[in-house]
Design an enzyme around this catalytic site. Sequence first.
Site, PDB file in Angstrom:
ATOM      1  N   HIS A   1      20.238  44.627  72.366  1.00  0.00           N
ATOM      2  CA  HIS A   1      20.255  43.175  72.631  1.00  0.00           C
ATOM      3  C   HIS A   1      19.017  42.717  73.404  1.00  0.00           C
ATOM      4  O   HIS A   1      18.765  41.512  73.477  1.00  0.00           O
ATOM      5  CB  HIS A   1      21.507  42.785  73.417  1.00  0.00           C
ATOM      6  CG  HIS A   1      21.505  43.297  74.820  1.00  0.00           C
ATOM      7  ND1 HIS A   1      21.862  44.589  75.131  1.00  0.00           N
ATOM      8  CD2 HIS A   1      21.177  42.700  75.987  1.00  0.00           C
ATOM      9  CE1 HIS A   1      21.760  44.763  76.429  1.00  0.00           C
ATOM     10  NE2 HIS A   1      21.335  43.631  76.981  1.00  0.00           N
TER      11      HIS A   1
ATOM     12  N   HIS B   1      15.783  38.638  75.427  1.00  0.00           N
ATOM     13  CA  HIS B   1      17.182  39.059  75.567  1.00  0.00           C
ATOM     14  C   HIS B   1      18.035  38.240  74.599  1.00  0.00           C
ATOM     15  O   HIS B   1      18.261  37.048  74.817  1.00  0.00           O
ATOM     16  CB  HIS B   1      17.634  38.833  77.008  1.00  0.00           C
ATOM     17  CG  HIS B   1      18.978  39.398  77.326  1.00  0.00           C
ATOM     18  ND1 HIS B   1      20.159  38.841  76.882  1.00  0.00           N
ATOM     19  CD2 HIS B   1      19.335  40.488  78.059  1.00  0.00           C
ATOM     20  CE1 HIS B   1      21.173  39.553  77.322  1.00  0.00           C
ATOM     21  NE2 HIS B   1      20.710  40.558  78.047  1.00  0.00           N
TER      22      HIS B   1
END
Length: 236
Positions: free
Chosen positions: A62, A77
């Site tokens: 992620h 992110h």
Amino acid sequence: MGEDYKISIFAPMTGQVVDLGEVPDPIYADRMMGDGVAIIPEDGTMFSPVSGYINVIAEDKHAFGFTSDDGVEVLVHFGVDSKLDPDIYAVHKGVNNRVQAGDMIAEFDLEKARAKGINPITPVIICGGLEGKVIRPATGYAKAGAGAVMTIVDVEKEKAAEAAWGNIPGAGGEAMDESGEAADGAEQEKAAPRRDSEAMEFLRDKTNWPRLAAGFVGLTAALVVIFVGLAMLIGH
């Protein structure tokens, strides 16, 4: 004149660029990780925001850390509370891989992410390499790999460039002498319209016309005397 004091951080995903304060996570909203922007993505393809290297990839894919060739450290992110299952992502690069800005890094299935309660808003954070520099964020819509979401600016180099630009005649202002006053040429340019105006005022006043005609007559007579004198000298 080049702008080598500016570093562009390109959009890693296509979508709307917003302030970090809109990220529903205080770690990013309060800039605990660093300053930057966030993107509300309209599709799930992620690209490299800089030319450099991938330093970090989170275990569940992620988050991606980059170091640019200019020494700027960038964290991308994907999502908030984003513990991703393997069916949500496909990663195409690895740690220590060399990348160019705009290279595809990963793909995410936004529908599956949302179905699992993941908000796909994506913070783009500057984590290092800001010594002597400031972040100037962009706003609005950005296309991945093409539009800059931030510009990193070296403040001292920017000031030096602006000073150099200001000293070029015709480049954004009047040329100045060492005392800071406008140079003679600039003063002459300022004075010229005033002199033109005085001349026009003289001609508009019909009472000046006889004086002007008398001046022409006197000038013509003087020229005749000069030419006659030259002819006599040549004749001798």
